[in-house]
Design an enzyme around this catalytic site. Structure first.
Site, PDB file in Angstrom:
ATOM      1  N   TRP A 203      16.283  -0.828  -6.675  1.00  0.00           N
ATOM      2  CA  TRP A 203      15.558  -0.713  -5.418  1.00  0.00           C
ATOM      3  C   TRP A 203      16.426   0.089  -4.438  1.00  0.00           C
ATOM      4  CZ3 TRP A 203      16.875  -2.637  -0.492  1.00  0.00           C
ATOM      5  CH2 TRP A 203      15.899  -2.371   0.487  1.00  0.00           C
ATOM      6  N   ASP A 370       0.660   0.090   7.767  1.00  0.00           N
ATOM      7  CA  ASP A 370       1.271  -0.565   6.601  1.00  0.00           C
ATOM      8  C   ASP A 370       0.966  -2.062   6.625  1.00  0.00           C
ATOM      9  OD1 ASP A 370       3.641  -1.288   4.627  1.00  0.00           O
ATOM     10  OD2 ASP A 370       3.525   0.898   4.620  1.00  0.00           O
ATOM     11  N   ASP A 371       1.816  -2.828   6.032  1.00  0.00           N
ATOM     12  CA  ASP A 371       1.652  -4.275   5.836  1.00  0.00           C
ATOM     13  C   ASP A 371       1.435  -5.012   7.164  1.00  0.00           C
ATOM     14  OD1 ASP A 371       1.733  -6.727   4.655  1.00  0.00           O
ATOM     15  OD2 ASP A 371       3.679  -6.450   3.687  1.00  0.00           O
ATOM     16  N   TRP A 481      -0.993   1.850  -2.198  1.00  0.00           N
ATOM     17  CA  TRP A 481      -1.217   0.756  -3.136  1.00  0.00           C
ATOM     18  C   TRP A 481       0.148   0.279  -3.637  1.00  0.00           C
ATOM     19  CZ3 TRP A 481      -6.273  -0.049  -5.828  1.00  0.00           C
ATOM     20  CH2 TRP A 481      -6.204  -1.025  -6.826  1.00  0.00           C
ATOM     21  N   ASP A 482       0.537  -0.900  -3.193  1.00  0.00           N
ATOM     22  CA  ASP A 482       1.899  -1.376  -3.446  1.00  0.00           C
ATOM     23  C   ASP A 482       1.931  -2.387  -4.601  1.00  0.00           C
ATOM     24  OD1 ASP A 482       4.629  -1.596  -2.959  1.00  0.00           O
ATOM     25  OD2 ASP A 482       4.361  -1.809  -0.799  1.00  0.00           O
ATOM     26  N   HIS A 483       3.108  -2.643  -5.124  1.00  0.00           N
ATOM     27  CA  HIS A 483       3.333  -3.616  -6.202  1.00  0.00           C
ATOM     28  C   HIS A 483       4.795  -4.014  -6.077  1.00  0.00           C
ATOM     29  CE1 HIS A 483       4.424  -4.989 -10.234  1.00  0.00           C
ATOM     30  NE2 HIS A 483       3.152  -5.072 -10.558  1.00  0.00           N
ATOM     31  N   ASN A 484       5.030  -5.171  -5.423  1.00  0.00           N
ATOM     32  CA  ASN A 484       6.393  -5.440  -4.960  1.00  0.00           C
ATOM     33  C   ASN A 484       7.220  -6.411  -5.781  1.00  0.00           C
ATOM     34  OD1 ASN A 484       7.034  -3.797  -2.665  1.00  0.00           O
ATOM     35  ND2 ASN A 484       5.344  -4.799  -1.616  1.00  0.00           N
ATOM     36  N   ASP A 552      12.132   3.291  -1.072  1.00  0.00           N
ATOM     37  CA  ASP A 552      12.234   2.693   0.269  1.00  0.00           C
ATOM     38  C   ASP A 552      13.475   3.202   0.983  1.00  0.00           C
ATOM     39  OD1 ASP A 552       9.921   1.268   0.170  1.00  0.00           O
ATOM     40  OD2 ASP A 552      10.840  -0.679  -0.206  1.00  0.00           O
TER      41      ASP A 552
HETATM   42  C1  GLA Z   1       7.225  -2.274   0.079  1.00  0.00           C
HETATM   43  C2  GLA Z   1       7.047  -0.786   0.314  1.00  0.00           C
HETATM   44  C3  GLA Z   1       7.335  -0.497   1.773  1.00  0.00           C
HETATM   45  C4  GLA Z   1       6.403  -1.308   2.644  1.00  0.00           C
HETATM   46  C5  GLA Z   1       6.547  -2.782   2.327  1.00  0.00           C
HETATM   47  C6  GLA Z   1       5.497  -3.599   3.069  1.00  0.00           C
HETATM   48  O1  GLA Z   1       8.559  -2.647   0.228  1.00  0.00           O
HETATM   49  O2  GLA Z   1       7.859  -0.051  -0.528  1.00  0.00           O
HETATM   50  O3  GLA Z   1       7.174   0.891   2.036  1.00  0.00           O
HETATM   51  O4  GLA Z   1       5.087  -0.884   2.442  1.00  0.00           O
HETATM   52  O5  GLA Z   1       6.417  -3.042   0.949  1.00  0.00           O
HETATM   53  O6  GLA Z   1       5.630  -4.944   2.841  1.00  0.00           O
END
Ligand code: GLA
Length: 740
Positions: A203, A370-371, A481-484, A552
């Site tokens: 990361w 964003d979030d 579209w995220d996947h964390n 990020d």
């Molecule tokens: C991930 C994405 C970030 C942001 C956060 C939001 O970490 O990589 O760019 O969108 O989620 O929670």
């Protein structure tokens, strides 16, 4: 097609092949040539030849992969490999195109199966083949059981890049279990000077280039995480001898798969090199009932004689013209603003409108919230899964914000993470069984979230309905579209035990299906693939998303290295890069706004800074550079990229040049980490220009050395080169060269 048709067709193709050779002097056209008499198959395109054949035993073997052979060159049919020692079965020295685990195979198989009676032996022999204008299809079958394999070879005429894939079909009367399935095995002949390059990371540290010699033994790069991963990316390049950035042979390839994958490179005991790429066999089992089949992902493989630079330029072209949703001419990336680093979860209507107004004033084209906009989402601890607008933050829904963004002349984009759920959410309280888990076992959380089991039909239906409604009810032009998180406890308890491990494939296939269906219903919406940065970047997801979030890590100096690694495999046409605040949140490094812009202008430009903290000067700088970016972005994103000076290996300097496909413009970026020891700046020799054209030099930022001509021929800029005046720490310069 009857046998007669087949033969006639093949004959026609052979004739055409011969004629093309005479008429075009061997110019590249990807057309399969089948020599039926000798069972030798050949694909030619983009200066590359790939050939394989069948020997008297029906074994499908590699014959050649490299620079184009002459049309008339005949490749001798393969023979059975003789025994070398009683300790090494000949099958382990045979350059198989698709080896089954059986017949004494102890090197890496492309396919391994278990039958209900315990037999685990699979010996695949050629049964038939078929060719059309674009591809060769080979059918293999086990020597005694009705396990059929179909191999597809399709070569891109322009680049010579070969797309290989396999389908295994169970035509026995009972079930069988696929333990391992690859798209392809690719072999190269003995040499003692192969090297392998690949990308690893973490990361905020993705796309780190690794290079090592290949010696006897195996090198494995893989993801076991259910997602492509930050730790390794499914791309590799194999070079030989003294290959450099712009010279020497490079074989390269990438797997189009966004789940757990593996690329296995091994050298056999006599030095033959084999690359096998496919589903990760770790914890893998795919039960096929009678009549069912399983398709592998596609492995895309190419060859260049022009070093790593030549290889990546070919691959970039292939991605733009064959893979991306906008292929063959993907739209250039709009300049975007994203609120994440500015506000984190603290989004609301007035705050976003204030940012949007400032973003519009500098020329931003797409405003992305964003979030934090939905459910009870005020931190990463709650709300994921509840995709309803948070009425405390947006009392009148999203409509007023979207209207304002549109009135400001920008498109509105929104962050989603559909595949995830926080346990503290209405969705999880209603459907605790919807997540990937093993019954009665702990459910390991990461970022306080669990992974929804998208392989389930009800989860798929729910996500499709939810996203469809979101896009129908709002004027949304873009989804991030995220996947964390990586998977854990990969169980699928409501399926009978023998079928549970289908999860690895079924999840990803449903993800692709979901993206494809949303795109069909909302063709104007663009999508970005993000997974905590660059954790899901591969040729599978790229076919369904216009752009990717590279990392990020938005520190502009770190980014030079990340972007250099990224472009080894993937086109800058999709590589998003933001200008954020200094000190940077990742490493506290302070750099000038201009330096941050120039680093981000190497890809799809975004701004993620807190504009509320900017001064008039900052707005003026940003406005100027955004306007300049728009004059060069088509070249930067879709041009030919030359990594003139690589930041790899701790270099203090780096430089890239992008040249428009028609040679009409070139863009040079040059960066200096720090001046030291009164070192001078070497002249930068440009590449890829039209030697005869005259190019005028236009400084976007920074200065050329005194007495640099304002205009000169391509020959001059390439031969004599350009000196950039740079001194100090974290310096950057950018120039456009315009053909007159
Ligand atoms: C991930 C994405 C970030 C942001 C956060 C939001 O970490 O990589 O760019 O969108 O989620 O929670």
């Amino acid at each position: 097609m009857t046998d007669f048709d087949q033969r006639r067709r093949t004959l026609c193709m052979q004739l055409l092949g011969g004629l093309a050779g005479i008429a075009l002097g061997g110019a590249a056209r990807a057309r399969p040539v089948v020599d039926d008499a000798n069972k030798v198959f050949r694909l030619d395109g983009g200066g590359v030849t790939y050939a394989f054949g069948v020997n008297g035993e029906g074994q499908l073997q590699s014959l050649y992969w490299g620079s184009a052979l002459a049309p008339g060159d005949r490749l001798p049919a393969p023979v059975q490999v003789p025994e070398n020692s009683s300790n090494e079965m000949p099958v382990n020295l045979t350059p198989f195109e698709f080896p089954g685990f059986g017949g004494g195979l102890t090197v890496e198989p492309a396919l391994k199966v278990t039958f209900p009676d315990g037999v685990r032996d699979l010996v695949l022999r050629h049964v038939s083949h078929q060719a059309d204008d674009e591809k060769i299809v080979i059918r293999l079958k086990d020597v005694s059981r009705a396990v059929h394999v179909t191999l597809t070879y399709a070569m891109d005429a322009a680049t010579g890049i070969l797309a290989r894939s396999a389908v295994v079909e169970n035509r026995t009367a009972s079930w069988l279990q696929v333990d391992q399935l690859a798209a392809a095995s690719l072999t190269l002949p003995y040499s003692d000077d192969y090297r392998m390059s690949y990308l690893t990371g973490r990361w905020a540290g993705e796309f780190a280039l690794q290079t090592r010699p290949i010696v006897p033994g195996s090198i494995v790069i893989e993801s076991r995480k259910g997602v492509t991963s930050h730790q390794a990316n499914p791309w590799l390049a194999i070079s030989r001898g003294a290959t450099e950035e712009e010279a020497g042979p490079v074989w390269f390839g990438a797997l189009g798969w966004s789940g757990s994958w593996r690329i296995h490179v091994d050298m056999d005991s006599l030095g033959g090199l084999r690359t096998t790429a496919g589903y990760n066999p770790f914890d893998f089992a795919y039960r096929l009932n009678a009549g069912e089949s399983l398709a592998s992902p596609v492995f895309h493989a190419g060859y260049s004689e022009e070093g790593f630079g030549g290889a990546s330029r070919l691959f970039h072209r292939y991605q733009r013209e064959k893979i991306l949703p906008g292929a063959p001419a993907p739209r250039v990336r709009p300049v975007l603003y994203n609120s994440w680093e500015a506000t984190l979860f603290a989004v609301d209507e007035p705050g976003q409108i204030a940012l949007a107004e400032k973003a519009a004033s500098i020329g931003v084209e797409r405003f992305v919230m964003d979030d934090g906009w939905f459910g009870a989402r005020s931190s990463d601890k709650a709300g994921l899964g509840d995709w309803v607008v948070n009425r405390k933050k947006f009392p009148n829904g999203l409509a007023p914000l979207i209207r304002r963004v549109n009135d400001l002349g920008m498109e509105f984009g929104l962050w989603v993470e559909p595949e995830m759920v926080n346990p503290d959410s209405d969705l999880y309280r209603a459907h605790p069984d919807w997540v990937i888990h093993f019954p009665g076992r702990p459910r390991s959380e990461a970022r306080t979230q669990l992974v929804l089991n998208l392989a389930r039909k009800d989860v798929y239906d729910y996500l499709l309905k939810m996203l469809d409604r979101l896009l129908t009810d709002h004027r949304i032009g873009f989804l991030k579209w995220d996947h964390n998180r990586a998977w854990s406890e990969p169980g699928w308890p409501d399926v009978a035990a023998p079928g549970q491990q289908r999860l690895y494939v079924a999840y990803v296939n449903n993800l692709y299906k979901l993206l494809a269906e949303l795109r069909r219903r909302h063709p104007k919406v663009e999508i970005e693939s993000c997974a905590s940065g660059g954790g899901r970047v591969d040729l599978g997801i790229m076919a369904l998303t216009e752009q990717v979030w590279t990392s990020d890590n938005t520190d502009p100096f770190d980014r030079l290295l990340i972007q250099d690694g990224f472009t080894r495999a993937y086109t800058p046409a999709i590589m998003m890069a933001w200008v954020t605040d200094a000190p940077n949140f990742v490493n506290k490094r302070v750099t000038s706004l201009e330096y941050r812009f120039l680093s981000a202008m190497q890809g799809g430009l975004g701004i993620g800074a807190n504009l509320n903290h900017w001064k008039d000067d900052d707005f003026a700088t940003a406005k100027r550079l955004v306007a300049d970016y728009k004059t060069i972005r088509a070249t930067v994103l879709n041009g030919n990229l030359y990594r003139l000076v690589s930041p790899q290996g701790g270099s203090r300097r780096s430089a890239t040049l992008s040249v428009a496909q028609d040679g009409s413009q070139a863009v040079l970026f040059a960066f200096l980490h720090s001046s030291g020891l009164r070192e001078r700046q070497p002249r930068i020799q440009l590449r890829g220009l039209d030697a005869k054209k005259v190019y005028a030099l236009r400084a976007i930022a920074g200065k050329a050395a005194p007495r640099t001509p304002e205009r000169a021929s391509g020959a001059y800029w390439m031969g004599h080169g350009l000196s950039v005046a740079m001194e100090g720490d974290f310096q950057a310069a950018a120039f456009a060269l315009e053909a007159r």
